[in-house]
Motif scaffolding. Structure first.
Motif, short mmCIF file in Angstrom:
data_model
loop_
_atom_site.label_atom_id
_atom_site.label_comp_id
_atom_site.label_asym_id
_atom_site.label_seq_id
_atom_site.Cartn_x
_atom_site.Cartn_y
_atom_site.Cartn_z
N SER A 1 1.68 7.71 -13.41
CA SER A 1 1.60 6.82 -14.34
C SER A 1 2.26 5.39 -14.23
O SER A 1 1.63 4.45 -14.56
N SER A 2 3.31 5.63 -13.75
CA SER A 2 4.18 4.32 -13.50
C SER A 2 3.43 3.64 -12.42
O SER A 2 3.51 2.30 -12.40
N MET A 3 3.01 4.05 -11.54
CA MET A 3 2.22 3.54 -10.17
C MET A 3 0.68 2.87 -10.73
O MET A 3 0.70 1.73 -10.36
N GLU A 4 0.25 3.71 -11.60
CA GLU A 4 -0.89 3.21 -12.17
C GLU A 4 -0.91 1.91 -13.02
O GLU A 4 -1.69 1.22 -13.24
N THR A 5 0.26 1.91 -13.77
CA THR A 5 0.46 0.87 -14.70
C THR A 5 1.14 -0.30 -13.98
O THR A 5 1.43 -1.35 -14.61
N GLY A 6 1.48 -0.39 -12.79
CA GLY A 6 2.05 -1.61 -12.15
C GLY A 6 3.42 -1.62 -12.36
O GLY A 6 4.34 -2.51 -11.68
N LEU A 7 4.34 -0.52 -12.71
CA LEU A 7 5.55 -0.52 -12.91
C LEU A 7 6.19 -0.04 -11.42
O LEU A 7 7.58 -0.51 -11.21
N ARG A 8 5.59 0.59 -10.57
CA ARG A 8 5.94 0.78 -9.28
C ARG A 8 5.19 0.18 -8.12
O ARG A 8 4.10 0.00 -8.27
N GLU A 9 5.90 -0.50 -7.15
CA GLU A 9 5.22 -1.07 -6.00
C GLU A 9 5.38 0.00 -4.71
O GLU A 9 6.22 0.80 -4.56
N PRO A 10 3.98 0.27 -4.30
CA PRO A 10 4.11 1.47 -3.26
C PRO A 10 4.51 1.00 -1.88
O PRO A 10 4.32 -0.21 -1.37
N LEU A 11 5.32 1.93 -1.19
CA LEU A 11 5.37 1.84 0.17
C LEU A 11 4.38 2.09 0.81
O LEU A 11 3.30 2.83 0.54
N ILE A 12 4.29 1.66 2.30
CA ILE A 12 3.15 2.15 2.99
C ILE A 12 2.96 3.66 3.17
O ILE A 12 1.85 4.01 3.01
N SER A 13 4.19 4.42 3.17
CA SER A 13 4.01 5.49 3.25
C SER A 13 3.36 6.25 1.83
O SER A 13 2.69 7.52 1.86
N THR A 14 3.62 5.84 0.94
CA THR A 14 3.17 6.36 -0.46
C THR A 14 1.80 5.99 -0.47
O THR A 14 0.98 6.68 -0.86
#
Length: 82
Positions: A38-51
């Motif tokens: 949910s945090s990723m989809e709402t933009g609260l987290r920026e992904p690392l390339i491994s993510t």
């Protein structure tokens, strides 16, 4: 130019929905909890390339699909700001 944080998440959400997965199902495939997705989809987290690679594998797509759609979303956002 600062990159909007909300663009990668919608890419993930769109592909997840196209695959017929819930956030919980995707989280289980990732070995994470639903709040992380949910945090990723709402933009609260920026992904690392491994993510990005982890999400791509869990969604059954190549990482290039996620990054290409993210790049297209960034270009569209830049056009709006002009």
């Amino acid at each position: 130019m600062k990159k909007p944080k909300s663009l990668f998440g919608p890419v993930v959400a769109k592909i997840r929905e196209e695959k017929g997965l819930t956030q919980l199902e995707l989280a289980q495939r990732l070995g994470r909890d639903q709040r992380t997705v949910s945090s990723m989809e709402t933009g609260l987290r920026e992904p690392l390339i491994s993510t990005v690679v982890d999400y791509a594998r869990a969604l059954g797509v190549r990482a290039a699909v996620l990054t290409e759609q993210y790049e297209l979303a960034l270009e569209a956002e830049e056009r709006k700001q002009r």
